[in-house]
Design a protein around this motif. Structure first.
Motif, PDB file in Angstrom:
ATOM      1  N   TYR A 415       0.816  -1.220   0.000  1.00  0.00           N
ATOM      2  CA  TYR A 415       0.000   0.000   0.000  1.00  0.00           C
ATOM      3  C   TYR A 415       0.847   1.268   0.000  1.00  0.00           C
ATOM      4  CZ  TYR A 415       1.038  -0.958   4.888  1.00  0.00           C
ATOM      5  OH  TYR A 415       1.676  -1.271   6.054  1.00  0.00           O
ATOM      6  N   SER A 419      -1.131   6.141  -5.529  1.00  0.00           N
ATOM      7  CA  SER A 419      -2.137   6.073  -6.582  1.00  0.00           C
ATOM      8  C   SER A 419      -3.520   6.062  -5.936  1.00  0.00           C
ATOM      9  CB  SER A 419      -1.932   4.812  -7.418  1.00  0.00           C
ATOM     10  OG  SER A 419      -3.111   4.532  -8.116  1.00  0.00           O
ATOM     11  N   MET A 420      -4.258   7.098  -6.179  1.00  0.00           N
ATOM     12  CA  MET A 420      -5.600   7.165  -5.580  1.00  0.00           C
ATOM     13  C   MET A 420      -6.492   6.058  -6.114  1.00  0.00           C
ATOM     14  SD  MET A 420      -6.545  11.166  -5.241  1.00  0.00           S
ATOM     15  CE  MET A 420      -8.229  10.929  -4.727  1.00  0.00           C
ATOM     16  N   HIS A 423      -5.745   2.803  -4.340  1.00  0.00           N
ATOM     17  CA  HIS A 423      -6.321   2.878  -2.994  1.00  0.00           C
ATOM     18  C   HIS A 423      -7.838   2.660  -3.063  1.00  0.00           C
ATOM     19  CE1 HIS A 423      -3.142   3.908  -0.254  1.00  0.00           C
ATOM     20  NE2 HIS A 423      -2.686   4.890  -1.015  1.00  0.00           N
ATOM     21  N   GLU A 424      -8.461   3.325  -4.029  1.00  0.00           N
ATOM     22  CA  GLU A 424      -9.917   3.255  -4.161  1.00  0.00           C
ATOM     23  C   GLU A 424     -10.369   1.837  -4.526  1.00  0.00           C
ATOM     24  OE1 GLU A 424     -11.934   5.723  -3.355  1.00  0.00           O
ATOM     25  OE2 GLU A 424     -13.691   4.495  -3.819  1.00  0.00           O
ATOM     26  N   HIS A 426      -8.789  -0.940  -3.954  1.00  0.00           N
ATOM     27  CA  HIS A 426      -8.598  -1.812  -2.789  1.00  0.00           C
ATOM     28  C   HIS A 426      -9.762  -1.627  -1.824  1.00  0.00           C
ATOM     29  CE1 HIS A 426      -7.322  -2.235   1.449  1.00  0.00           C
ATOM     30  NE2 HIS A 426      -6.888  -3.393   1.014  1.00  0.00           N
ATOM     31  N   LYS A 427     -10.124  -0.368  -1.604  1.00  0.00           N
ATOM     32  CA  LYS A 427     -11.224  -0.062  -0.674  1.00  0.00           C
ATOM     33  C   LYS A 427     -12.522  -0.720  -1.158  1.00  0.00           C
ATOM     34  CE  LYS A 427     -11.638   4.334   0.184  1.00  0.00           C
ATOM     35  NZ  LYS A 427     -12.197   5.637  -0.235  1.00  0.00           N
ATOM     36  N   ILE A 431     -12.501  -3.942   1.062  1.00  0.00           N
ATOM     37  CA  ILE A 431     -13.161  -3.445   2.280  1.00  0.00           C
ATOM     38  C   ILE A 431     -14.685  -3.420   2.091  1.00  0.00           C
ATOM     39  CG2 ILE A 431     -13.273  -1.542   3.950  1.00  0.00           C
ATOM     40  CD1 ILE A 431     -10.455  -2.650   3.822  1.00  0.00           C
ATOM     41  N   TYR A 591     -19.447   3.375   2.190  1.00  0.00           N
ATOM     42  CA  TYR A 591     -18.422   3.110   3.205  1.00  0.00           C
ATOM     43  C   TYR A 591     -17.937   4.421   3.813  1.00  0.00           C
ATOM     44  CZ  TYR A 591     -14.454   0.948   5.501  1.00  0.00           C
ATOM     45  OH  TYR A 591     -13.570   0.509   6.445  1.00  0.00           O
ATOM     46  N   GLU A 592     -17.628   5.390   2.968  1.00  0.00           N
ATOM     47  CA  GLU A 592     -17.209   6.705   3.454  1.00  0.00           C
ATOM     48  C   GLU A 592     -18.281   7.290   4.365  1.00  0.00           C
ATOM     49  OE1 GLU A 592     -16.398   5.985   0.322  1.00  0.00           O
ATOM     50  OE2 GLU A 592     -14.351   6.662   0.002  1.00  0.00           O
ATOM     51  N   GLN A 595     -18.467   5.601   7.716  1.00  0.00           N
ATOM     52  CA  GLN A 595     -17.298   5.795   8.578  1.00  0.00           C
ATOM     53  C   GLN A 595     -17.050   7.272   8.877  1.00  0.00           C
ATOM     54  OE1 GLN A 595     -15.030   2.956   9.460  1.00  0.00           O
ATOM     55  NE2 GLN A 595     -16.766   1.787   8.765  1.00  0.00           N
ATOM     56  N   SER A 597     -15.902   9.499   7.136  1.00  0.00           N
ATOM     57  CA  SER A 597     -14.553   9.884   6.723  1.00  0.00           C
ATOM     58  C   SER A 597     -14.538  11.124   5.839  1.00  0.00           C
ATOM     59  CB  SER A 597     -13.881   8.725   6.006  1.00  0.00           C
ATOM     60  OG  SER A 597     -14.608   8.435   4.850  1.00  0.00           O
TER      61      SER A 597
ATOM     62  N   GLN B  85     -14.032  10.783  14.834  1.00  0.00           N
ATOM     63  CA  GLN B  85     -12.952   9.926  14.325  1.00  0.00           C
ATOM     64  C   GLN B  85     -13.421   9.188  13.070  1.00  0.00           C
ATOM     65  OE1 GLN B  85     -12.210   7.630  17.852  1.00  0.00           O
ATOM     66  NE2 GLN B  85     -10.643   9.046  18.544  1.00  0.00           N
ATOM     67  N   GLY B  86     -13.393   9.885  11.944  1.00  0.00           N
ATOM     68  CA  GLY B  86     -13.866   9.279  10.700  1.00  0.00           C
ATOM     69  C   GLY B  86     -12.774   8.513   9.989  1.00  0.00           C
ATOM     70  N   MET B  87     -12.521   7.298  10.444  1.00  0.00           N
ATOM     71  CA  MET B  87     -11.445   6.506   9.828  1.00  0.00           C
ATOM     72  C   MET B  87     -11.983   5.188   9.306  1.00  0.00           C
ATOM     73  SD  MET B  87      -8.127   7.110  12.158  1.00  0.00           S
ATOM     74  CE  MET B  87      -8.808   7.015  13.762  1.00  0.00           C
ATOM     75  N   TYR B  88     -11.228   4.564   8.423  1.00  0.00           N
ATOM     76  CA  TYR B  88     -11.652   3.274   7.891  1.00  0.00           C
ATOM     77  C   TYR B  88     -11.206   2.159   8.838  1.00  0.00           C
ATOM     78  CZ  TYR B  88     -12.186   6.019   3.633  1.00  0.00           C
ATOM     79  OH  TYR B  88     -12.546   6.968   2.716  1.00  0.00           O
ATOM     80  N   HIS B  90     -11.309  -0.911   8.746  1.00  0.00           N
ATOM     81  CA  HIS B  90     -10.666  -2.118   8.199  1.00  0.00           C
ATOM     82  C   HIS B  90      -9.261  -1.863   7.695  1.00  0.00           C
ATOM     83  CE1 HIS B  90     -15.002  -2.868   8.003  1.00  0.00           C
ATOM     84  NE2 HIS B  90     -14.665  -4.096   8.311  1.00  0.00           N
ATOM     85  N   TYR B  91      -8.827  -0.621   7.728  1.00  0.00           N
ATOM     86  CA  TYR B  91      -7.467  -0.306   7.272  1.00  0.00           C
ATOM     87  C   TYR B  91      -6.493  -0.475   8.433  1.00  0.00           C
ATOM     88  CZ  TYR B  91      -8.491   1.900   2.745  1.00  0.00           C
ATOM     89  OH  TYR B  91      -8.836   2.147   1.448  1.00  0.00           O
ATOM     90  N   ARG B  95      -1.550   1.890   6.459  1.00  0.00           N
ATOM     91  CA  ARG B  95      -2.245   1.988   5.169  1.00  0.00           C
ATOM     92  C   ARG B  95      -3.116   3.240   5.132  1.00  0.00           C
ATOM     93  NH1 ARG B  95      -4.221  -1.104   0.822  1.00  0.00           N
ATOM     94  NH2 ARG B  95      -3.454  -3.103   1.519  1.00  0.00           N
ATOM     95  N   TYR B  98      -1.029   6.265   4.461  1.00  0.00           N
ATOM     96  CA  TYR B  98      -0.638   6.331   3.040  1.00  0.00           C
ATOM     97  C   TYR B  98      -1.807   6.807   2.183  1.00  0.00           C
ATOM     98  CZ  TYR B  98       4.112   4.621   3.186  1.00  0.00           C
ATOM     99  OH  TYR B  98       5.461   4.540   3.388  1.00  0.00           O
ATOM    100  N   TYR B  99      -2.997   6.337   2.547  1.00  0.00           N
ATOM    101  CA  TYR B  99      -4.200   6.762   1.813  1.00  0.00           C
ATOM    102  C   TYR B  99      -4.387   8.269   1.954  1.00  0.00           C
ATOM    103  CZ  TYR B  99      -9.180   7.234   0.714  1.00  0.00           C
ATOM    104  OH  TYR B  99     -10.376   7.628   0.187  1.00  0.00           O
ATOM    105  N   THR B 102      -1.881  10.270   0.052  1.00  0.00           N
ATOM    106  CA  THR B 102      -2.230  10.326  -1.376  1.00  0.00           C
ATOM    107  C   THR B 102      -3.267  11.413  -1.625  1.00  0.00           C
ATOM    108  OG1 THR B 102      -1.858   7.965  -1.455  1.00  0.00           O
ATOM    109  CG2 THR B 102      -3.009   8.920  -3.324  1.00  0.00           C
TER     110      THR B 102
END
Lengths: 739, 287
Positions: A415, A419-420, A423-424, A426-427, A431, A591-592, A595, A597, B85-88, B90-91, B95, B98-99, B102
């Motif tokens: 990882y 590269s976005m 990453h995307e 993979h997510k 995930i 997912y976003e 979470q 995010s 705390q808006g995090m993934y 499962h990461y 990782r 790094y996300y 990016t």
């Protein structure tokens, strides 16, 4: 109750159930629908005819009607041939009403004759057993064969007095011949077990284990839960299929008739009516499914991760299904067919036919064998599950496999990139579990492939024979060959005509006359086909002069791939694509959203426009995968069944593309069509993505997308064509509009 | 040239409700504490700065350039640590960083250096491979802090960075902020007065969307220097005192309970307090 509510209201269960319901509905409708609207109308008339009390008189009328129709048909056929028509389609010569009447009467005649001949059929089986007894080899003392003959005779004598009657049977025939429910409910039960075992993941196992009823009592409740879930899963799909089948067949008629009234079940020795038969058929599916659920439960509570138990279950089921489908019941390994964990799941197979299993030389009825196996396995695994409920919880945490993967990923630092898109992807795949949707897509594509051998009519058969010889460039030699072939068939036709004339003058038998007439018909068809090919040869030569790379290309495969004959497969594939796009793309933002995010990603440098662009790109990749998988399966199916040769020739070589006004090979046209279809599907994906971005969770996104896209498409698919204006199905099929 | 972040008459209305009202302030490198009760407009102010919501009126400029026009160029200079705390889940920690690197446009080489440096700084290097779902609240806060630092931003916005942390973790985070704040404009929004008192160069008080005061902690404390009054009381009296003078603090002393209030005038029965005023008293005074 809490445990029941937890499982039945779980979002994953609801979501998977929805997918399965839609998929099943789609598949079942496809398998149960009529080939033509006249056929459907005819069946509905037949159902009305069943109301007529005096069946004998009605049968005479129906028989007369069918005979008249056949005579007319022969007349039209001969006229068509005499007029130089290459293809004869009787539907072009009869009105819709005539066709409808013909279908109705033909079904009536068929059913009536079956009912009348049923007693003879039973007598024949019994007599056959008697005859076999005379054979020393078959009826040798102590052999399975002897036992089998005796048992068969005894079983059929038992049902000799059963009364059969005519009725509306189509729905049950379609229900029993449909084999997809078995695979779909397997997916449901695996998900249900994973949901039941959620407590392990959430660290609650020890807490539950420490409570008063947290061991055997809870395990007992889970046996009941698995049985209930199996019941609900099977019932859900059964009801859906019965409703569809009944809708197509104008109801289900009298379900209290003996099951043997339906010709499909003429060899069933079970004394039951249609209703009892259907209930029993689904009951054994429920029991068998709960046995599989319990097996998976025991495996999953014995091993730390889900991957290994799922793999073990998959291997077990694959092996069992393979044994079930390939073994013969009467072979030495016959018991492995019916004493099998999946035999109850495929209960209709065992129930619709008669057979005895060779169990240590003894003939045991395969249905009884299936029942005993299902019940014994249910008790055994139920007890094992309850006993295993007392087992102490093992250390909860990541499985060895997951830990190894995590370590490998950390060591390899895969990882560590910027590269976005990667990453995307993979997510989304890993995930958000779109990977599972993709795997499911592959399975569905494989499972829905129809690789049954094509039964060609005489004209297609002759056409194929000639195309095998002619394929390639058109030349003088081929033209001459065709000219000779036309003459050859014409001569044969003329000679047979004379022969027939003589025979009629000599008052030959009707069989001889019929045989000669059939021969003449075939010769005439051969003349027409060779003439057609001769014409094609001229057309290709002209195209060659105009600079086209024109060749003899067998048109049948292309017609089934892109032509009018492709409608059904195109519609089915497009529906599947739409369904999987809805499920794979609805979670793209979920997912976003779940979470929270966005708070973190939105204020970043690339958290806006580029973020959306990357989302669009990943949606394109997912859509491309779905489209490619379905397209490859269709391509494989068509190529396997019909063949797609001469793909490098220019498209004008085919009548299908003769109006194309620019020069390009067939494969280019195919690619262009696919690119257009992919782009249209991608357009739909982007709308689903937009819906996803506005939805707080994935279930809402799926529901909204399904209402917008799937519901109108499904209704159109089911025949409500007036809804075409609000459905994108036809647009996504593309070739229908394009042609 | 020193970075300047300026808010000019910035307002944000939600219908008739004024979430931020004519807010003007000039910020240069340093740590700015943002104090206010719930609904005072702190989050609105931060969201306007991150351009997550649209302002009703006013201007926000960075080095005299409107931040909306700067767009991605401005966001590149921004490090934001939201309250939630808006995090993934499962990461793994690494990782996720790094996300985020990016998304922030940090190049691969820089990302590698910064991630390893910040993980070490917040003491998460040994847990970097673990899934975020298994992190404690404190670990997640520290990782979010790392995220905010990625890309070496010139403006650092920290919304409740110590929420839910134990005292040791809170002190650690506070120390990281002090360490990292060099040459940066740090805006620290919190309810925890002691966090701000220790590290802020200036404090802004927000009440009902308006800026009440902006000054150094020392100057703000000076303001309440002669406004502390206390009274010794028994447990029975305390309840009625709190009801009558709600802005006060109770202290348990050897001689019994002492109730101290912050007011312009000395209430009846109270006497001038011997307590040294602190920022909490200032907070009580303003709110």
């Amino acid at each position: 109750m809490g445990e029941f509510a937890r499982v039945f209201t779980d979002k994953r269960i609801i979501m998977v159930s929805l997918i399965i319901l839609v998929l099943n509905g789609l598949m079942f409708f496809n398998s149960a629908k009529y080939d033509t609207s006249q056929e459907r109308a005819g069946y509905l008339v037949f159902v009305d005819m069943l109301e007529i009390q005096n069946k004998e008189i009605q049968y005479e009328r129906a028989l007369q009607h069918v005979n008249d129709w056949n005579e007319k048909n022969a007349e039209y056929f001969n006229k068509a041939i005499a007029n130089g028509q290459y293809e004869y389609n009787y539907e072009d010569y009869f009105s819709e009403n005539e066709m409808k009447e013909y279908y109705a009467n033909a079904i009536y005649v068929d059913k009536y004759q079956y009912v009348m001949a049923y007693g003879e059929h039973i007598d024949y089986v019994i007599q056959n057993s008697e005859n076999m007894k005379k054979s020393d080899i078959l009826y040798s003392e102590g052999s399975f064969s002897k036992d089998n003959i005796d048992k068969t005779q005894k079983d059929f004598e038992k049902i000799k007095k059963i009364k059969v009657s005519m009725g509306n049977d189509r729905w049950i025939e379609k229900l029993v011949n449909y084999e997809f429910v078995e695979y779909l409910v397997l997916i449901l039960i695996v998900i249900a077990v994973i949901v039941i075992l959620d407590e392990r993941k959430k660290g609650l196992w020890e807490t539950v284990y420490a409570t008063k009823y947290g061991r055997s009592i809870l395990a007992l409740k889970r046996v009941v839960l698995l049985l209930s879930f199996s019941f609900v899963g099977v019932a859900m799909l059964a009801v859906e299929n019965i409703v569809i089948a009944a809708n197509l067949s104008d109801g289900i008629g009298d379900v209290f008739r003996s099951i043997q009234s339906v010709s499909l079940f003429k060899n069933v020795t079970l004394e039951a009516n249609i209703l009892q038969f259907v209930v029993l058929m689904y009951l054994w599916k429920v029991v068998s499914l709960s046995v599989i659920g319990m097996l998976f439960f025991i495996l999953a509570t014995s091993i730390k991760s889900y991957i290994v138990p799922i793999f073990l279950l998959f291997v077990t089921l694959f092996g069992e299904i393979l044994l079930y489908k390939t073994l013969s019941a009467t072979s030495v390994f016959g018991p492995l067919k019916n004493i099998n964990i999946v035999s109850g799941l495929f209960s209709q197979d065992v129930m619709k036919s008669y057979g005895n299993v060779n169990v240590f030389g003894k003939a045991i009825n395969s249905y009884n064998c299936m029942i005993v196996t299902a019940v014994v396995l249910f008790i055994l695994l139920g007890v094992l599950l309850i006993v295993s409920g007392r087992r102490k919880p093992f250390l909860i945490g990541e499985s060895i496999a997951a830990r190894v993967l995590s370590r490998i990923s950390y060591k390899l630092k895969l990882y560590r990139h910027n590269s976005m898109l990667i990453h995307e992807m993979h997510k989304q795949l890993w995930i958000v579990r779109v990977l599972i949707v993709c795997i499911f897509m592959v399975l569905v594509s494989v499972m829905t492939m129809n690789l049954d051998e094509v039964k060609y009519g005489y004209s297609d058969y002759v056409y194929n024979q000639y195309m095998d010889l002619l394929e390639g460039k058109a030349n003088l030699e081929k033209k001459m060959y065709l000219k000779n072939e036309v003459a050859k068939w014409q001569n044969k036709y003329d000679a047979t005509y004379l022969e027939l004339d003589n025979l009629m003058q000599e008052e030959g038998s009707i069989y001889q006359i019929n045989a000669l007439q059939k021969k003449m018909d075939q010769y005439m068809l051969s003349v027409e086909i060779t003439k057609e090919l001769e014409g094609l040869s001229d057309k290709l030569a002209k195209l060659k002069e105009e600079g086209y790379n024109a060749e003899f290309v067998n048109e049948i495969g292309y017609n089934n791939y892109l032509g009018e004959k492709s409608y059904d497969i195109n519609q089915k594939t497009t529906m599947i694509n739409m369904l999987f796009v809805v499920f794979a793309v609805s979670g793209i933002y979920a997912y976003e959203n779940s979470q929270n995010s966005k708070l973190l990603t939105y204020p970043t440098k690339y958290g806006r426009t580029k973020f959306v662009i990357v989302k669009c790109a990943s949606v394109f990749i997912i859509t491309l995968f779905i489209y490619t998988v379905s397209s490859i399966s269709v391509l494989y199916e068509i190529n396997y069944k019909y063949g797609l040769s001469g793909i490098a020739a220019d498209a004008q070589s085919l009548y299908l593309f003769e109006d194309l006004n620019f020069k390009c090979p067939i494969w280019v046209v195919i690619i262009v069509i696919h690119v257009m279809k992919l782009l249209l599907l991608y357009g739909m994906s982007l709308v689903v993505m937009f819906i996803s971005s506005k939805s707080k969770n994935v279930v809402t996104a799926i529901l909204v997308s399904s209402i917008i896209f799937m519901l109108p498409a499904l209704l159109v698919y089911m025949g409500y064509e007036q809804l075409q204006t609000i459905s994108v199905l036809d647009e996504l099929m593309f070739t229908e509009k394009w042609r | 040239m020193e970075n300047v972040l300026e808010f000019k008459n910035v307002s944000k209305y939600y219908g008739q409700k004024k979430a931020l009202d004519d807010f003007s302030v000039v910020l240069t490198p340093g740590i700015y504490g943002l104090l206010g009760a719930n609904g005072a407009g702190k989050s609105t102010l931060l969201n306007l700065l991150t351009d997550s919501i649209k302002r009703t009126s006013g201007e926000i400029t960075f080095n005299r350039r409107e931040i909306l026009k700067m767009g991605a160029e401005f966001r590149e200079k921004l490090g934001y640590m939201p309250q939630k705390q808006g995090m993934y889940e499962h990461y793994s920690g690494e990782r996720f960083l790094y996300y985020m690197a990016t998304l922030k446009g940090v190049n691969k080489k820089q990302a590698k250096l910064q991630i390893s440096e910040y993980l070490e700084l917040v003491g998460l290097e040994k847990d970097a491979h673990r899934k975020l779902g298994g992190y404690s609240g404190g670990m997640k806060q520290r990782l979010m802090f790392c995220c905010a630092l990625l890309g070496n931003p010139e403006i650092l916005i920290l919304d409740e960075p110590t929420a839910g942390l134990d005292p040791e973790e809170r002190i650690k985070i506070r120390n990281y902020i002090s360490e990292m704040a060099k040459d940066k404009i740090v805006i620290l929004a919190t309810h925890v007065v002691s966090d701000i008192e220790c590290i802020s160069s200036e404090i802004m008080f927000l009440k009902e969307g308006k800026l009440l005061a902006k000054d150094t902690p020392e100057e703000l404390i000076k303001y309440v220097d002669d406004k502390l009054f206390s009274i010794k009381c028994g447990r029975d009296e305390l309840k009625s005192l709190i009801e009558k003078y709600p802005k006060g603090t109770v202290q348990q002393r050897k001689e019994g309970l002492v109730y101290t209030v912050v007011r312009e005038q000395c209430p009846e029965g109270f006497e001038k307090s011997s307590n040294v005023p602190n920022l909490e008293d200032v907070y009580l005074y303003w709110f």
